[in-house]
Design a protein around this motif. Structure first.
Motif, PDB file in Angstrom:
ATOM      1  N   HIS A 101       0.836  -1.205   0.000  1.00 53.16           N
ATOM      2  CA  HIS A 101       0.000   0.000   0.000  1.00 53.16           C
ATOM      3  C   HIS A 101       0.873   1.258   0.000  1.00 53.16           C
ATOM      4  N   THR A 102       1.890   1.268   0.857  1.00 53.55           N
ATOM      5  CA  THR A 102       2.794   2.424   0.946  1.00 53.55           C
ATOM      6  C   THR A 102       3.561   2.607  -0.352  1.00 53.55           C
ATOM      7  N   ARG A 103       4.025   1.508  -0.921  1.00 52.46           N
ATOM      8  CA  ARG A 103       4.819   1.563  -2.157  1.00 52.46           C
ATOM      9  C   ARG A 103       4.038   2.196  -3.300  1.00 52.46           C
ATOM     10  N   LEU A 104       2.758   1.876  -3.417  1.00 51.90           N
ATOM     11  CA  LEU A 104       1.959   2.393  -4.520  1.00 51.90           C
ATOM     12  C   LEU A 104       1.301   3.731  -4.197  1.00 51.90           C
ATOM     13  N   ARG A 105       0.932   3.947  -2.953  1.00 50.30           N
ATOM     14  CA  ARG A 105       0.241   5.200  -2.614  1.00 50.30           C
ATOM     15  C   ARG A 105       1.157   6.417  -2.744  1.00 50.30           C
ATOM     16  N   ARG A 106       2.422   6.250  -2.403  1.00 48.82           N
ATOM     17  CA  ARG A 106       3.330   7.405  -2.407  1.00 48.82           C
ATOM     18  C   ARG A 106       3.407   8.076  -3.783  1.00 48.82           C
ATOM     19  N   PRO A 107       3.667   7.367  -4.871  1.00 50.84           N
ATOM     20  CA  PRO A 107       3.694   8.068  -6.164  1.00 50.84           C
ATOM     21  C   PRO A 107       2.329   8.574  -6.612  1.00 50.84           C
ATOM     22  N   LEU A 108       1.250   7.842  -6.282  1.00 46.05           N
ATOM     23  CA  LEU A 108      -0.088   8.291  -6.659  1.00 46.05           C
ATOM     24  C   LEU A 108      -0.453   9.596  -5.951  1.00 46.05           C
ATOM     25  N   ALA A 109       0.002   9.728  -4.712  1.00 47.93           N
ATOM     26  CA  ALA A 109      -0.340  10.918  -3.933  1.00 47.93           C
ATOM     27  C   ALA A 109       0.213  12.190  -4.561  1.00 47.93           C
ATOM     28  N   GLN A 110       1.269  12.070  -5.367  1.00 51.20           N
ATOM     29  CA  GLN A 110       1.845  13.262  -6.003  1.00 51.20           C
ATOM     30  C   GLN A 110       0.867  13.928  -6.963  1.00 51.20           C
ATOM     31  N   ALA A 111      -0.129  13.177  -7.424  1.00 52.90           N
ATOM     32  CA  ALA A 111      -1.110  13.745  -8.352  1.00 52.90           C
ATOM     33  C   ALA A 111      -2.144  14.591  -7.637  1.00 52.90           C
ATOM     34  N   PHE A 112      -2.208  14.487  -6.311  1.00 63.62           N
ATOM     35  CA  PHE A 112      -3.289  15.143  -5.576  1.00 63.62           C
ATOM     36  C   PHE A 112      -2.766  16.165  -4.565  1.00 63.62           C
ATOM     37  N   THR A 225      -0.704   9.767 -15.786  1.00 60.34           N
ATOM     38  CA  THR A 225      -0.110   8.593 -16.427  1.00 60.34           C
ATOM     39  C   THR A 225       1.352   8.842 -16.762  1.00 60.34           C
ATOM     40  N   SER A 226       1.638   9.997 -17.345  1.00 57.65           N
ATOM     41  CA  SER A 226       3.026  10.341 -17.681  1.00 57.65           C
ATOM     42  C   SER A 226       3.868  10.507 -16.423  1.00 57.65           C
ATOM     43  N   THR A 227       3.306  11.154 -15.401  1.00 56.99           N
ATOM     44  CA  THR A 227       4.043  11.368 -14.148  1.00 56.99           C
ATOM     45  C   THR A 227       4.453  10.046 -13.517  1.00 56.99           C
ATOM     46  N   LEU A 228       3.553   9.067 -13.527  1.00 58.33           N
ATOM     47  CA  LEU A 228       3.873   7.765 -12.939  1.00 58.33           C
ATOM     48  C   LEU A 228       4.931   7.031 -13.747  1.00 58.33           C
ATOM     49  N   LEU A 229       4.830   7.112 -15.054  1.00 54.83           N
ATOM     50  CA  LEU A 229       5.845   6.476 -15.898  1.00 54.83           C
ATOM     51  C   LEU A 229       7.222   7.108 -15.681  1.00 54.83           C
ATOM     52  N   GLU A 230       7.249   8.424 -15.541  1.00 60.12           N
ATOM     53  CA  GLU A 230       8.523   9.113 -15.305  1.00 60.12           C
ATOM     54  C   GLU A 230       9.093   8.767 -13.937  1.00 60.12           C
ATOM     55  N   ALA A 231       8.210   8.632 -12.943  1.00 62.56           N
ATOM     56  CA  ALA A 231       8.663   8.270 -11.599  1.00 62.56           C
ATOM     57  C   ALA A 231       9.294   6.879 -11.598  1.00 62.56           C
ATOM     58  N   ARG A 232       8.680   5.966 -12.321  1.00 58.32           N
ATOM     59  CA  ARG A 232       9.254   4.620 -12.380  1.00 58.32           C
ATOM     60  C   ARG A 232      10.583   4.627 -13.131  1.00 58.32           C
ATOM     61  N   GLY A 235      13.403   5.745 -11.012  1.00 57.80           N
ATOM     62  CA  GLY A 235      13.689   4.908  -9.853  1.00 57.80           C
ATOM     63  C   GLY A 235      13.029   5.377  -8.574  1.00 57.80           C
ATOM     64  N   SER A 236      12.225   6.450  -8.642  1.00 56.07           N
ATOM     65  CA  SER A 236      11.568   6.960  -7.434  1.00 56.07           C
ATOM     66  C   SER A 236      10.257   6.241  -7.133  1.00 56.07           C
ATOM     67  N   ALA A 237       9.827   5.375  -8.041  1.00 54.63           N
ATOM     68  CA  ALA A 237       8.616   4.585  -7.816  1.00 54.63           C
ATOM     69  C   ALA A 237       8.863   3.169  -8.323  1.00 54.63           C
ATOM     70  N   ASP A 238       8.182   2.217  -7.689  1.00 55.38           N
ATOM     71  CA  ASP A 238       8.390   0.805  -8.016  1.00 55.38           C
ATOM     72  C   ASP A 238       7.038   0.122  -8.188  1.00 55.38           C
ATOM     73  N   PHE A 239       6.675  -0.136  -9.449  1.00 53.06           N
ATOM     74  CA  PHE A 239       5.436  -0.875  -9.728  1.00 53.06           C
ATOM     75  C   PHE A 239       5.553  -1.475 -11.124  1.00 53.06           C
ATOM     76  N   SER A 240       4.800  -2.542 -11.341  1.00 47.16           N
ATOM     77  CA  SER A 240       4.803  -3.204 -12.642  1.00 47.16           C
ATOM     78  C   SER A 240       3.821  -2.524 -13.578  1.00 47.16           C
TER      79      SER A 240
END
Length: 413
Positions: A101-112, A225-232, A235-240
């Motif tokens: 939950h923490t791993r995925l919520r952190r990058p998503l929270a940047q959108a809000f 969508t672009s922000t999450l791809l750039e974060a991954r 290396g600042s975000a980790d998701f498949s």
């Protein structure tokens, strides 16, 4: 001795339509009550504001994640894993516990963030104005129009589409798929029908967002969508890729339907209260208070579920390890111990902090965006159409998952 109750009345057709009398009865029993294990899958119903606030912050209680569902089923291949809708949902931040939950919520929270919400406000005003133009055109000459179809559904779809990066021409495609996907969690015997529709919607939504991710990977834009791809990539975000697509679906749906039904609920509440309607029209500075009271008085998402990881208790009610708690957010918002005269609609209510978006680690990511949409949409609607009137009684949804209206026939002149 604690009173053991059953939920049959709440899950009946009348209970789904109007659960508040049932909630009032629950509040007479305290903050929580044990359930009849022969009649209900849950160990306890939690309905008091204070008890829900403690439970949702307590690490002993967790979201119903894949591991819990597997234990419940007990088979080598649990049945839920054959449902495409549930497979997608279980990969979203809404159905994960730490550390995922923490791993995925952190990058998503940047959108809000507050900065992004402020930057999005002019676009929201533009999108609302465009939908108001369409309502004006459709309702010219006194013609009846469906407020839900022409305004309450399109506006949140436009806004979350703007955030996620869905092109304007694609946004009308989403509502007929988003709602069936979200209803797979509707409790009751008819759930298998919702699952069938939700599975079909999940396949279509997955296909759409896979293409959107590919397009943004090829050409980045200023969207989630672009922000999450750039974060991954950084290396600042980790998701498949699969997790990315599932969470784009989850964010789109979560950021859409709550706002839809809050806008519809808000209109009906104001139509029944001319003085409040006039105040909100003439004093848009009151919009935040009105939105909070709309969310409290007719909570769009009525419940959640948690399970206990060890033997524990809630407000004196024992919950065994693995036992599930039905968490009634709508009841907490009518708790007389927290909100005096809870059945009175009062936008001037002091200290009006509701449970509509939950609290704790799973507090809704898009709460600020949803509130902003409603705060802008309702005053703009009332100023544009001062003679707006109901043309016929609205049709309710009669669901537990979402409380709102299927159709609201209106005239604007």
């Amino acid at each position: 001795m604690q009173t053991v109750i059953a939920l049959g009345e709440l899950f009946s057709a009348e209970g789904r339509r109007d659960p508040y009398p049932f909630y009032a009865g629950l509040h007479q029993l305290g903050q929580a009550a044990p359930l009849d294990p022969s009649a209900d899958r849950y160990s306890v119903v939690v309905h008091g504001y204070e008890a829900i606030e403690k439970l949702t912050r307590d690490p002993v209680f967790r979201i119903l994640d894949a591991a819990h569902l597997d234990r419940l089923d007990g088979r080598d291949e649990p049945l839920w894993r054959r449902r495409r809708s549930l497979q997608v949902l279980q990969q979203t931040v809404f159905f994960l516990n730490p550390p995922d939950h923490t791993r995925l919520r952190r990058p998503l929270a940047q959108a809000f963030t507050a900065r992004r919400m402020a930057a999005l406000e002019p676009a929201i005003v533009r999108l609302i104005d465009r939908r108001l133009d369409q309502v004006e055109e459709a309702g010219a000459g006194g013609r009846t129009v469906d407020f839900m179809k022409l305004f309450a559904y399109p506006v949140p779809s436009d806004v979350i589409g703007e955030l996620v990066g869905v092109p304007e021409e694609d946004r009308p495609w989403f509502p007929p798929r988003s709602e069936p996907f979200s209803l797979v969690l509707e409790p009751g015997r008819q759930n298998w029908r919702y699952l069938q529709a939700g599975d079909a919607a999940a396949v279509e939504l997955t296909g759409y967002f896979e293409k959107l991710v590919a397009a943004r990977r090829a050409e980045s834009r200023d969207d989630l969508t672009s922000t999450l791809l750039e974060a991954r990539a950084s290396g600042s975000a980790d998701f498949s890729d699969e997790e990315l697509v599932a969470n784009l679906i989850g964010v789109y749906n979560a950021g859409f339907l709550t706002s839809v039904h809050s806008i519809g609920n808000g209109l009906i509440l104001l139509m029944d209260r001319p003085a409040h309607r006039a105040e909100l029209r003439d004093r848009p500075d009151m919009a935040p208070a009105y939105v909070e009271e709309i969310l409290r008085y007719k909570t769009p998402v009525q419940f959640g579920v948690r399970y206990a990881t060890e033997d524990t208790e809630v407000a004196g009610v024992r919950v065994p390890a693995g036992g599930e708690a039905l968490v009634l957010l709508g009841a907490a918002n009518r708790d007389p111990r927290r909100f005096p005269d809870p059945d009175v609609f009062d936008p001037h209510r002091p200290d009006n902090h509701t449970m509509s978006f939950s609290v704790g680690p799973h507090y809704c990511l898009g709460a600020a965006l949803s509130k902003l949409e409603i705060q802008l949409a309702l005053p703009m609607l009332l100023r544009r159409f001062p003679r707006l009137a109901l043309a016929a009684p609205p049709r309710t949804l009669d669901l537990m998952t979402f409380h709102g209206y299927q159709e609201i026939p209106i005239t604007i002149a």
